[in-house]
Design an enzyme around this catalytic site. Sequence first.
Site, PDB file in Angstrom:
ATOM      1  CG  HIS A 103      -2.083   0.885   1.154  1.00  0.00           C
ATOM      2  ND1 HIS A 103      -2.965   1.047   2.206  1.00  0.00           N
ATOM      3  CD2 HIS A 103      -2.551   1.689   0.156  1.00  0.00           C
ATOM      4  CE1 HIS A 103      -3.924   1.892   1.847  1.00  0.00           C
ATOM      5  NE2 HIS A 103      -3.679   2.295   0.613  1.00  0.00           N
ATOM      6  CG  LEU A 104       2.357   5.094  -2.802  1.00  0.00           C
ATOM      7  CD1 LEU A 104       3.693   4.482  -3.211  1.00  0.00           C
ATOM      8  CD2 LEU A 104       1.781   5.919  -3.945  1.00  0.00           C
ATOM      9  CG  HIS A 105       4.450   2.669   2.872  1.00  0.00           C
ATOM     10  ND1 HIS A 105       4.057   1.525   2.191  1.00  0.00           N
ATOM     11  CD2 HIS A 105       5.557   2.305   3.588  1.00  0.00           C
ATOM     12  CE1 HIS A 105       4.879   0.527   2.482  1.00  0.00           C
ATOM     13  NE2 HIS A 105       5.805   0.978   3.321  1.00  0.00           N
ATOM     14  CG  LEU A 106       7.466   8.092   0.154  1.00  0.00           C
ATOM     15  CD1 LEU A 106       7.928   9.532  -0.091  1.00  0.00           C
ATOM     16  CD2 LEU A 106       8.156   7.158  -0.813  1.00  0.00           C
TER      17      LEU A 106
END
Length: 385
Positions: free
Chosen positions: A216-219
């Site tokens: 799940h898109l994250h930095l």
Amino acid sequence: MAVPHDSSNTSYLLPPNKEEWEGQGIPDFVYGQKELVWEGVQWPRNAPSLPDRLPLSRFDAALRSAWRQRMELGLFRYCLGELQTQTLPGAVGFVAQLNMERGMQRRRPQNIRSVRQPFDPEQFNFNKIQPGEVLFRLRQEPGLSGVLQQEDILVVINISPLEWGHVLLVPEPAQGLPQRLLPGVLRAGLEAVLLSAHPGFRVGFNSLGGLASVNHLHLHGYYLDHRLPVEGAPSKTLDPGGHLHLLQALPAPGFLFYTSGPGPDLEALVSRVCRATDYLTDHEIAHNLFVTRGAPPGKTSPSSALMGVRVILWARKSSFGIKEGEAFNVALCELAGHLPVKTSQDFSGLTEAAALALIQDCLLPPAQAEEVQAALVALAAQEEQ
């Protein structure tokens, strides 16, 4: 629900009563381009690390106070104390830290089989986090001419922290975006580094197959009070336009992108990096990315002044799951020279040679690395046409 913005009295702290957390809504941290600190953020002269007394930006104060409160309230899997830290003897300057709790208590990685795996709403994702884990919403001041409007980004605690202030930067979770780097979230990561007055606040990205544990898109963003080798590592230019460089120093060769100015220069950097990561993802090549203040490309040294922002991209072998028997797992911070070590035995016995062997075992074979380099140089040349 968003909390109306008033920079003079916005609180990023949770109310004392736990029942009120969900109803409080998410406060906005609204910032303008003038708050991006491009100059004057440096390490103390002749010191590899920072003293505790350091002027904080408004961003630092908001993040650190809210993060500290969540730690005091027990929202993390473990209480992070001061980590035992050592700089490994040798030419590289690895910063090793003993973090046994993370090794034992972090969430098990998801079942990932492809760098391009779609988002799965049945798996753990950031729509399922607990009330109180979100510190604030990072929101760019509206109406700035000539600047692309940045999408809102949630700043969320990492409940298994690597270091002090370890957060995740998450675009609107309801979009269900897989872990594939997009321009909006990269721009937010760059601007977060520039909003901080701390030279050791860094941001990074792990692709699927590059040890991302959640699809799940994250930095990642976190503070580390130590210089890292990649900040001043020398590089050579690969493309005629002078936009793509190769870090030649240890711990691992990587592709270097750099900017020292706002507006169009920052937008161009975001575009170049995402073209490169799109190529890697489309070709099923795992990768890690690290954003740090650093020296300009060229002949630099570990003590060079931090004149702008470096983005380092490493293409690497895919690795699915955690290798339990090793001193550390190789992802974004390890490639940059920060080694969170899992056991006291490994910490006390770790050498530079052993660390380099673990890292280099994760890199692409030479023939494939040359192929990737040629492809990224060709992409850079297309941009110049």
